[in-house]
Motif scaffolding. Structure first.
Motif, PDB file in Angstrom:
ATOM      1  N   MET A   1      28.861  67.582  70.981  1.00  0.00           N
ATOM      2  CA  MET A   1      29.821  67.412  72.041  1.00  0.00           C
ATOM      3  C   MET A   1      30.305  65.979  72.161  1.00  0.00           C
ATOM      4  SD  MET A   1      28.831  69.928  74.968  1.00  0.00           S
ATOM      5  CE  MET A   1      28.327  71.580  74.597  1.00  0.00           C
ATOM      6  N   LYS A   2      29.965  65.184  71.221  1.00  0.00           N
ATOM      7  CA  LYS A   2      30.263  63.767  71.351  1.00  0.00           C
ATOM      8  C   LYS A   2      31.746  63.458  71.340  1.00  0.00           C
ATOM      9  CE  LYS A   2      29.054  63.392  66.497  1.00  0.00           C
ATOM     10  NZ  LYS A   2      28.170  62.827  65.533  1.00  0.00           N
ATOM     11  N   THR A   3      32.633  64.293  70.718  1.00  0.00           N
ATOM     12  CA  THR A   3      34.054  63.969  70.700  1.00  0.00           C
ATOM     13  C   THR A   3      34.740  64.311  71.995  1.00  0.00           C
ATOM     14  OG1 THR A   3      34.458  66.057  69.696  1.00  0.00           O
ATOM     15  CG2 THR A   3      34.319  64.203  68.232  1.00  0.00           C
ATOM     16  N   ILE A   4      34.045  64.900  72.927  1.00  0.00           N
ATOM     17  CA  ILE A   4      34.620  65.061  74.256  1.00  0.00           C
ATOM     18  C   ILE A   4      35.048  63.698  74.779  1.00  0.00           C
ATOM     19  CG2 ILE A   4      34.105  65.767  76.614  1.00  0.00           C
ATOM     20  CD1 ILE A   4      32.066  67.683  75.450  1.00  0.00           C
ATOM     21  N   VAL A   5      34.209  62.693  74.500  1.00  0.00           N
ATOM     22  CA  VAL A   5      34.528  61.337  74.942  1.00  0.00           C
ATOM     23  C   VAL A   5      35.873  60.903  74.383  1.00  0.00           C
ATOM     24  CG1 VAL A   5      33.765  58.964  74.949  1.00  0.00           C
ATOM     25  CG2 VAL A   5      32.099  60.809  75.025  1.00  0.00           C
ATOM     26  N   ALA A   6      36.021  61.028  73.059  1.00  0.00           N
ATOM     27  CA  ALA A   6      37.249  60.570  72.432  1.00  0.00           C
ATOM     28  C   ALA A   6      38.456  61.324  72.962  1.00  0.00           C
ATOM     29  CB  ALA A   6      37.142  60.751  70.919  1.00  0.00           C
ATOM     30  N   PRO A 170      21.184  60.400  72.673  1.00  0.00           N
ATOM     31  CA  PRO A 170      19.868  60.965  72.303  1.00  0.00           C
ATOM     32  C   PRO A 170      19.919  62.355  71.708  1.00  0.00           C
ATOM     33  CG  PRO A 170      19.744  59.845  74.414  1.00  0.00           C
ATOM     34  CD  PRO A 170      21.200  59.891  74.053  1.00  0.00           C
ATOM     35  N   SER A 171      20.613  63.296  72.363  1.00  0.00           N
ATOM     36  CA  SER A 171      20.585  64.667  71.847  1.00  0.00           C
ATOM     37  C   SER A 171      21.304  64.790  70.519  1.00  0.00           C
ATOM     38  CB  SER A 171      21.201  65.632  72.862  1.00  0.00           C
ATOM     39  OG  SER A 171      22.552  65.284  73.117  1.00  0.00           O
ATOM     40  N   GLY A 172      22.235  63.860  70.243  1.00  0.00           N
ATOM     41  CA  GLY A 172      22.917  63.864  68.949  1.00  0.00           C
ATOM     42  C   GLY A 172      22.228  63.009  67.915  1.00  0.00           C
ATOM     43  N   GLN A 173      21.207  62.236  68.361  1.00  0.00           N
ATOM     44  CA  GLN A 173      20.421  61.378  67.474  1.00  0.00           C
ATOM     45  C   GLN A 173      21.308  60.426  66.683  1.00  0.00           C
ATOM     46  OE1 GLN A 173      18.139  64.650  65.555  1.00  0.00           O
ATOM     47  NE2 GLN A 173      16.341  63.618  66.401  1.00  0.00           N
ATOM     48  N   GLU A 174      22.278  59.838  67.366  1.00  0.00           N
ATOM     49  CA  GLU A 174      23.138  58.843  66.750  1.00  0.00           C
ATOM     50  C   GLU A 174      23.727  57.982  67.847  1.00  0.00           C
ATOM     51  OE1 GLU A 174      26.421  60.676  64.796  1.00  0.00           O
ATOM     52  OE2 GLU A 174      26.716  62.130  66.387  1.00  0.00           O
ATOM     53  N   ARG A 175      24.568  57.017  67.462  1.00  0.00           N
ATOM     54  CA  ARG A 175      25.206  56.155  68.442  1.00  0.00           C
ATOM     55  C   ARG A 175      26.501  56.784  68.951  1.00  0.00           C
ATOM     56  NH1 ARG A 175      25.459  50.540  65.467  1.00  0.00           N
ATOM     57  NH2 ARG A 175      24.220  51.347  63.755  1.00  0.00           N
ATOM     58  N   LEU A 177      29.255  55.404  69.604  1.00  0.00           N
ATOM     59  CA  LEU A 177      30.463  54.869  68.978  1.00  0.00           C
ATOM     60  C   LEU A 177      30.844  55.640  67.723  1.00  0.00           C
ATOM     61  CD1 LEU A 177      32.207  52.571  70.004  1.00  0.00           C
ATOM     62  CD2 LEU A 177      31.275  51.122  68.210  1.00  0.00           C
ATOM     63  N   SER A 178      29.904  56.364  67.129  1.00  0.00           N
ATOM     64  CA  SER A 178      30.242  57.176  65.959  1.00  0.00           C
ATOM     65  C   SER A 178      31.207  58.297  66.322  1.00  0.00           C
ATOM     66  CB  SER A 178      28.969  57.776  65.343  1.00  0.00           C
ATOM     67  OG  SER A 178      28.153  56.775  64.788  1.00  0.00           O
ATOM     68  N   THR A 179      31.339  58.607  67.618  1.00  0.00           N
ATOM     69  CA  THR A 179      32.250  59.671  68.038  1.00  0.00           C
ATOM     70  C   THR A 179      33.662  59.178  68.267  1.00  0.00           C
ATOM     71  OG1 THR A 179      31.901  59.386  70.403  1.00  0.00           O
ATOM     72  CG2 THR A 179      30.284  60.713  69.205  1.00  0.00           C
ATOM     73  N   MET A 180      33.864  57.875  68.242  1.00  0.00           N
ATOM     74  CA  MET A 180      35.168  57.334  68.625  1.00  0.00           C
ATOM     75  C   MET A 180      35.668  56.303  67.637  1.00  0.00           C
ATOM     76  SD  MET A 180      34.887  57.016  72.736  1.00  0.00           S
ATOM     77  CE  MET A 180      33.218  56.421  72.703  1.00  0.00           C
ATOM     78  N   CYS A 181      35.455  56.578  66.367  1.00  0.00           N
ATOM     79  CA  CYS A 181      35.932  55.610  65.380  1.00  0.00           C
ATOM     80  C   CYS A 181      36.535  56.314  64.171  1.00  0.00           C
ATOM     81  CB  CYS A 181      34.801  54.684  64.958  1.00  0.00           C
ATOM     82  SG  CYS A 181      35.367  53.011  64.586  1.00  0.00           S
ATOM     83  N   GLY A 182      37.087  57.479  64.375  1.00  0.00           N
ATOM     84  CA  GLY A 182      37.750  58.182  63.292  1.00  0.00           C
ATOM     85  C   GLY A 182      36.800  58.535  62.178  1.00  0.00           C
ATOM     86  N   SER A 183      37.122  58.101  60.976  1.00  0.00           N
ATOM     87  CA  SER A 183      36.319  58.420  59.800  1.00  0.00           C
ATOM     88  C   SER A 183      35.139  57.481  59.635  1.00  0.00           C
ATOM     89  CB  SER A 183      37.192  58.366  58.537  1.00  0.00           C
ATOM     90  OG  SER A 183      37.738  57.068  58.366  1.00  0.00           O
ATOM     91  N   MET A 556      36.583  67.929  57.792  1.00  0.00           N
ATOM     92  CA  MET A 556      36.446  66.471  57.831  1.00  0.00           C
ATOM     93  C   MET A 556      36.026  66.014  59.221  1.00  0.00           C
ATOM     94  SD  MET A 556      39.457  64.825  55.453  1.00  0.00           S
ATOM     95  CE  MET A 556      40.795  65.687  56.254  1.00  0.00           C
ATOM     96  N   TYR A 557      36.627  66.620  60.242  1.00  0.00           N
ATOM     97  CA  TYR A 557      36.312  66.205  61.599  1.00  0.00           C
ATOM     98  C   TYR A 557      34.910  66.647  61.999  1.00  0.00           C
ATOM     99  CZ  TYR A 557      36.985  64.984  66.444  1.00  0.00           C
ATOM    100  OH  TYR A 557      36.851  64.403  67.670  1.00  0.00           O
ATOM    101  N   CYS A 558      34.565  67.892  61.719  1.00  0.00           N
ATOM    102  CA  CYS A 558      33.273  68.422  62.163  1.00  0.00           C
ATOM    103  C   CYS A 558      32.098  67.787  61.442  1.00  0.00           C
ATOM    104  CB  CYS A 558      33.244  69.936  61.984  1.00  0.00           C
ATOM    105  SG  CYS A 558      34.353  70.831  63.100  1.00  0.00           S
ATOM    106  N   THR A 559      32.270  67.391  60.193  1.00  0.00           N
ATOM    107  CA  THR A 559      31.171  66.728  59.493  1.00  0.00           C
ATOM    108  C   THR A 559      30.928  65.329  60.050  1.00  0.00           C
ATOM    109  OG1 THR A 559      32.732  66.035  57.768  1.00  0.00           O
ATOM    110  CG2 THR A 559      31.428  68.013  57.345  1.00  0.00           C
ATOM    111  N   ARG A 560      31.977  64.761  60.693  1.00  0.00           N
ATOM    112  CA  ARG A 560      31.788  63.470  61.362  1.00  0.00           C
ATOM    113  C   ARG A 560      31.286  63.644  62.781  1.00  0.00           C
ATOM    114  NH1 ARG A 560      36.988  62.297  59.180  1.00  0.00           N
ATOM    115  NH2 ARG A 560      37.868  62.485  61.277  1.00  0.00           N
ATOM    116  N   ASP A 561      31.666  64.759  63.405  1.00  0.00           N
ATOM    117  CA  ASP A 561      31.340  64.968  64.814  1.00  0.00           C
ATOM    118  C   ASP A 561      30.948  66.421  65.042  1.00  0.00           C
ATOM    119  OD1 ASP A 561      31.092  64.881  67.503  1.00  0.00           O
ATOM    120  OD2 ASP A 561      33.202  64.463  67.935  1.00  0.00           O
TER     121      ASP A 561
END
Length: 1317
Positions: A1-6, A170-175, A177-183, A556-561
């Motif tokens: 759900m991290k791209t909700i932010v973006a 935490p639940s995504g086990q990443e930062r 900012l990885s959700t808001m930087c495109g590729s 491409m999008y889902c493998t990033r987010d």
């Protein structure tokens, strides 16, 4: 759900960015217009800012602005460029970003400042320019922007970016900012990338292009404001961002542990260097001693020759020339030397020390006992045989109750081992780890392709691997659908057959709200829906359809987010239809991972994982096993057009282990048959042609082999009565060990009797008893030594080896008892049959024409050893070469032993044609390691903030908290093997319950949970769980409310409004204790989950376990006694044994060597040198076998340890007979005693052990099992070769140098015993 932010942030920008139609310092928008094709936008306004309080709903709007945008609040006269609707839209749409960024106060403040300023700043025109716009002619207020520039000061922009760079999700086990930087990921993202992505129309949300201009030289006015660094505290709580979200906030630089360096001396392997030096020193010293001995001997010879010449000594002077036929001086000299040595040896043997006298008396009494016992058995042969049959039959009946185990956990982990106890604890509190059914898909004949991608004005190509071609995915859809529709047949106890489908057994993450199975597959990016997969987004231009996005863009999008709920390209969710994310490193493999960012879409393989529920009660897994059987039947017969598959089910390993041993039953049977034929042929001795069928001992040989196998069967039956389960190692190793020991004893008994000549007046019963008295002490010594070795082997923590040692020890004891009872009686009956000239097998037939005299001639092997081999071996030069060679081999073997690879390649457990071999080969290219759980045991009162601070990673939490430490270890993954930061339920819960979030709400009247999944955000019946003034700290709820709201959190499904709902991610992460009232519940256990890095081999798995335990110890220390932490992963129970295997094996083998020394000391006449030579030779054999293991690629594990225990027993068999014969030999001089001992026992050892085992082992090379080929054929061959060479070559030579002194004749001691008289 991290791209909700973006998505929401970009929407905010689209709704709030004004277009510059006024002079500087004025508003350029006010109010909202629309909706239209582009959505709701702000209305153009060329005028000064307005007093917010004076506008409609202004009081409420000002209160919201004061709370959310304090930097713009200036009291009741606050002027803004936004009205009530814009303020509400801002605060509402910032709800989701707040859930991500509020864990870092300065980041959250800076982030709000950007959007508060752009939405409501009274002087917007200072930092924004409209580049292009589209305005209707009649209504200027409806102008639509198409391109806007937004100028930011570089210092401000960089500070905002850096303050949020390390904020964790935490639940995504990443930062985040990885959700808001495109590729880009957070590791590769820059401030320019961050702001460019937010303003790009290609992200799918921005209605017009927004170019953020980060100005360094300030040629034009820019927006500049103080931004807080992440390590600066704010007045909100008084805390800076936590160390986990801000490295600069850490109290001291994080140290990176230094890995152990290899032991080297002068850049040479240290062990090799040391052993080379020691061996060189030994060789030099040995040669010096040999040379000195030769010189001394030469000088003595010279002095004797001179004395003889001067004194002209005549033969009669010495009293023996008349009895000899010496005619020369050299003959006389040799006789003088012989007489001198004889007197010395007689003096030594006739005057033994105190210990020697005790040993001699014990040896004599032992011989007497066995002599009388042998006579008794011969006097009542049928009673002895019948009694043996009854006892062995009773024990063997236990086989009817035999229970075998092939469960890997039961085989390789002790029930009381640390990992086993931790597994049981995990299973009890969180449930057993899921069963997994997996299919790996490749398309070897399909090529990848280039896909054209446009980013702004830039056009580039992206390579899609063969596995992600549309025609391949279409076929994978068919495969996955077929698997989902598989039905297995489950048979109940009553015999009823029940169909079982995947949905009957699969894991359903959101079971109460979503019945879909948890399937980790790239197809679940499309919710396993072909319509979504085939969806193409675009628009029609005159006469043409222009494509904007298709499945390529979605992938491409889902493998990033993977947590996005509304993809930027197709406006479709990336979440699987089961309600959880599909992480690309789990669903894809074979992609390019060499750069800073994994190129997931270049994947060459797909991974379909079907997760099935597991149960502690194995009976409850029967349905799953039935479905798995049907699944394996389907995939085994599957043949794709474009794709190949490799597959595995939860039951596969156990199935294949069972199947592995079945084809080898025939091979083992032939091996045993060959050994029997050999024993039958060589055990008898033909004295003349007409006694061929009389002297043949086929029936005796058959009886001897049956006795050995009966001992094995009785041992199995004995332990079956005790309900100790059988395993494959027992069946595969124990018969070989017992045959080696048993056949050797049979050969010694039979050949000694056949070479013996009865004394005058001695009956056959007395002769057989006397023979047993001679050889039984040696048999007893070897049997007890082997019993001790196996008994110590039973102390090992590995159940498989312990069970083997117990079974084999009892079999050895039973074999020895049967040989000194039943076989002695059979030997007597066979000798009596030969005396009466009765045929072998057909004993009722008597041959009257046969010769009356039986031959006592020595066999051909005996004669070859006595006349040729032994004299050659005793040659001085040969002895020196033997010592140098074998000590050199020993030194090299020590080097190899210390470099043995510890572990067991699982592929060896499977047949050569097993499908798991192909699966294992392909799975090496996957990109994720096993899940790793850090379990916090009970004892922590999570309601108290000080206890929370020991766990969490939020502002105010301890700098050495568990989350902080694990995040740090994930940053040094090459050392820690932890791939990702942990997903912390506590961090997400404290953020979820925070009043700033819209997640935690209750119904006003009932106080029931008001989920954002079921109630809209503006529902008037819902109110927040807490008010800000109710928090104990920035995040901690009141103690009496903690457990109550935690129950809500664990039931809340994540959604677009509340991404931190804990149902999907944490429903099993917290074990709540039983209580009638939620508020009184306690947390009995909880875990934080992460992943190991990719583990490719045994070394990686062992290192991962070791590192996890080290880290857990540090985590436990940080809790200051409140509780303890342990790591858990599914493979730990199998690899724990290897952490202490080498030390345990060394200790056990060392104790075993000590026991052999003590035993041989007492049973070989209390002779220290006898015990030393036996122990040394046994140790050399075992070490040389381990050196061979290193050279031949045999790893060190439970199976090889069992073989080494067996090697110890066989080595004792090779050594003790020779040493005892040497000590009892009446030959003159050490060389002749060694030669006599080798002649006497060498033929039995060579015929009884070496050739018998060699014939049995050779046939194992045809086994279909690599396990047999590696651990049985190779190791058995090494054990036999090294045992034979040391026992028949090295040991006789060693005895000539350091052998024990000659013992008095046991017969002479017996004569002086009262019983003997």
């Amino acid at each position: 759900m991290k791209t909700i932010v973006a998505r929401l942030i970009v929407s905010l920008i689209a709704l709030t960015i004004p277009f510059s139609l006024a002079d500087e310092g004025h508003c350029i928008w006010y109010g909202q217009c629309g909706p239209d094709a582009q959505g709701i936008v702000n209305c153009a306004y060329n005028g000064t800012a307005k007093v917010l309080r004076e506008q409609p709903n202004g009081v409420e709007a000002l209160a919201k602005l004061k709370n959310f945008c304090p930097n713009l609040y200036e009291g009741n006269d606050t002027r803004t460029c936004c009205d009530y609707n814009q303020v509400v839209a801002l605060t509402t749409q910032m709800n989701v970003p707040e859930q991500f960024f509020s864990r870092c106060p300065s980041c959250w403040y800076n982030f709000r400042d950007v959007f508060c300023t752009s939405t409501c700043h009274p002087q917007q025109s200072l930092f924004m320019d409209v580049i292009t716009m589209d305005c209707p002619k009649k209504n200027e207020r409806a102008c639509q922007l198409t391109h806007v520039d937004f100028r930011l000061d570089s210092t401000y922009a960089n500070t905002v970016y850096n303050s949020c760079l390390y904020v964790q999700f935490p639940s995504g086990q990443e930062r985040v900012l990885s959700t808001m930087c495109g590729s880009h990921t957070a590791d590769t993202c820059t401030p320019h990338d961050f702001f460019t992505y937010l303003g790009s129309t290609n992200n799918g949300f921005a209605p017009f292009q927004i170019d953020f201009k980060i100005e360094k030289n300030r040629t034009l006015p820019t927006y500049t404001q103080r931004a807080y660094r992440c390590n600066e505290s704010l007045n909100d709580c008084g805390f800076a961002c936590a160390c986990v979200d801000c490295p600069s906030a850490c109290p001291s630089p994080r140290s990176i542990p230094v890995s152990e360096l290899p032991f080297e001396i002068f850049h040479i392997d240290g062990i090799l260097f040391v052993m080379a030096c020691l061996y060189g020193a030994f060789v030099v010293i040995f040669f010096i001693v040999v040379v000195i001995s030769c010189v001394v001997k030469w000088r003595q010879e010279e002095m004797k020759e001179r004395a003889f010449a001067l004194d002209e000594v005549s033969a009669p002077t010495y009293g023996f020339v008349s009895n000899s036929h010496a005619s020369t001086k050299s003959d006389v000299r040799r006789l003088i030397d012989s007489e001198s040595r004889l007197k010395t040896e007689e003096a030594t043997s006739n005057n033994p020390g105190c210990l020697a006298r005790i040993g001699l008396v014990f040896e004599a009494k032992l011989m007497l006992f066995f002599r009388l016992w042998g006579q008794l058995c011969c006097e009542h042969p049928f009673k002895v045989i019948f009694g043996s049959i009854v006892v062995i039959g009773a024990l063997t009946c236990g086989v009817l109750r035999v229970r075998t185990t092939t469960d890997p956990v039961e085989l390789w982990s002790m029930p009381t081992s640390e990992s086993r106890l931790q597994k049981d604890y995990f299973d009890k509190h969180f449930g057993p780890f899921y069963r997994t059914e997996q299919v790996i898909v490749t398309a070897p004949n399909v090529s990848g392709s280039e896909y054209l991608v446009q980013t702004g004005t830039n056009v580039h190509t992206v390579y899609f691997g063969s596995a992600l071609q549309k025609e391949v995915l279409d076929e994978v859809f068919d495969l996955q659908d077929d698997i989902m529709n598989i039905v297995g047949n489950y048979t109940t106890d009553s015999g009823t057959v029940i169909p079982v489908g995947l949905k009957d057994i699969c894991l359903q993450l959101l079971a109460s709200d979503n019945a879909n199975c948890a399937i980790t597959s790239v197809l679940n990016y499309f919710q396993n829906n072909r319509t979504i997969f085939n969806h193409v987004r675009g628009y029609y231009a005159p006469g043409i359809f222009i494509k904007i996005a298709d499945y390529h863009d979605h992938l491409m999008y889902c493998t990033r987010d993977p947590t996005s709920v509304n993809s930027s390209y197709l406006h479709e969710s990336c979440l699987g239809n089961f309600g959880g994310p599909v992480y690309p490193n789990v669903a894809l493999g074979g992609y390019n991972d060499s750069g800073t960012l994994p190129d997931y879409v270049s994947a060459k393989m797909l991974v379909l994982t079907f997760t099935v529920n597991n149960h502690l009660d194995k009976k409850r897994n029967a349905k799953a096993e039935a479905w798995e059987a049907a699944f394996l039947d389907y995939v085994r017969s599957y043949r794709g057009n474009l794709i190949n598959i490799s597959y595995s089910a939860e039951r596969s390993v156990e199935d294949e282990i069972n199947r592995e041993s079945a084809p080898d039953i025939f091979i083992i049977s032939i091996s045993y048959f060959l050994m029997f034929i050999y024993v039958a042929f060589f055990l008898g001795r033909i004295s003349s042609p007409n006694r061929l069928l009389i002297d043949a001992s086929i029936s005796l040989a058959l009886a001897g082999v049956i006795i050995v196998l009966a001992a094995v069967a009785a041992s199995i039956g004995f332990f079956s009565y005790l309900s100790i389960p059988l395993n494959l190692i027992v069946l595969q190793v124990m018969p070989f060990l017992c045959l080696a020991v048993g056949v050797d004893n049979i050969f010694i008994l039979v050949q000694t009797l056949k070479r013996d000549v009865a004394k005058p007046g001695e009956t056959l019963e007395e002769q057989v008893g006397r023979i047993l008295g001679q050889v039984a002490p040696s048999m007893l010594l070897t049997s007890i030594s082997e019993l001790l070795a196996l008994g110590l082997g039973a102390l090992t923590p590995m159940p498989a080896v312990r069970t083997f040692s117990l079974y084999a020890a009892v079999a050895i004891v039973l074999d020895f008892l049967l040989q000194i009872t039943c076989f002695v009686a059979l030997l007597f009956l066979d000798a009596k049959r030969q005396q009466k000239k009765r045929l072998d097998i057909a004993c009722c037939v008597k041959v009257k024409s046969a010769d009356d005299v039986q031959s006592h001639e020595k066999c051909i092997v005996y004669r070859v050893i006595e006349n040729h081999y032994a004299p050659f071996l005793m040659n001085g030069v040969v002895r020196v070469v033997v010592m140098v060679f074998f000590t050199g081999l020993f030194a090299i073997s020590i080097v190899g032993m210390l470099h043995l690879h510890v572990g067991l390649n699982q592929e060896l457990l499977f047949p050569k044609d097993s499908y798991l071999r192909n699966y294992s080969n392909v799975s090496k290219y996957l990109s994720t390691g096993p899940p790793l759980y850090f379990v916090v045991k009970g004892g922590i009162d999570y309601r108290q903030p000080k206890e929370q601070n020991k766990i969490c990673g939020l502002p105010g939490c301890n700098n050495n908290s568990i989350v902080q430490q694990l995040t740090h270890y994930s940053e040094i993954k090459d050392y820690s093997t932890i791939a990702l930061p942990p997903n912390s339920w506590l961090d997400d819960y404290l953020s979820w319950v925070n009043p700033q979030s819209q997640c935690c709400r209750v119904v006003k009247d009932s106080k029931d949970f008001c989920s954002t999944s079921n109630y809209p955000l503006n529902d008037p019946n819902c109110t927040k769980c807490l008010m800000p003034n109710e928090l104990l700290t920035c995040f901690s709820p009141p103690e009496n409310q903690f457990m109550h709201f935690l129950d809500f959190f664990l039931k809340d499904n994540p959604n677009v409004h509340c991404v931190k709902g804990g149902h999907a991610a944490y429903q099993s992460a917290v074990d709540l204790g039983p209580s009638n009232e939620t508020a009184n519940q306690t947390i009995e256990a909880a875990y934080l989950m992460t992943y190991h890095t990719v583990l490719n081999n045994d070394t990686d798995y062992i290192r991962a376990l070791k590192r996890a335990r080290e880290i857990s110890q540090n985590l436990t220390e940080s809790l200051n006694g409140s509780s303890s932490v342990f790591p858990y992963s599914v493979f730990y129970v199998f690899y724990e044994q290897y952490l202490s295997l080498a030390a345990s094996a060394a200790f056990n083998l060392g104790i075993c060597a000590g026991a052999i020394f003590v035993l041989t000391f007492f049973l070989l006449g209390c002779s220290v040198m006898s015990a030393f030579t036996v122990t040394l030779t046994v140790a050399m054999i075992v070490v040389d076998v381990m050196g061979m293991m290193w050279a031949w690629g045999i790893s060190f594990n439970a199976i090889s340890v069992a073989n080494l225990v067996m090697a110890t027993g066989i080595a004792v068999e090779f050594c003790t007979h020779v040493v005892r014969a040497f000590a009892l030999s009446r030959a003159k001089g050490a060389n002749r005693r060694a030669q006599a001992a080798l002649s006497e026992m060498g033929s039995s050892l060579f015929s009884g052990i070496t050739l018998t085992k060699f014939l049995g082992i050779i046939f194992l090379v045809f086994s279909k099992s690599q396990l047999f080929e590696v651990f049985y054929f190779r190791m058995y061959l090494g054990i036999v070769v090294f045992g034979a060479t040391h026992g028949l070559i090295f040991l006789p030579v060693l005895l000539t140098y350091i052998g024990p002194s000659a013992m008095p004749s046991p017969e002479s001691v017996l004569k002086n015993l009262p019983v003997a008289k």
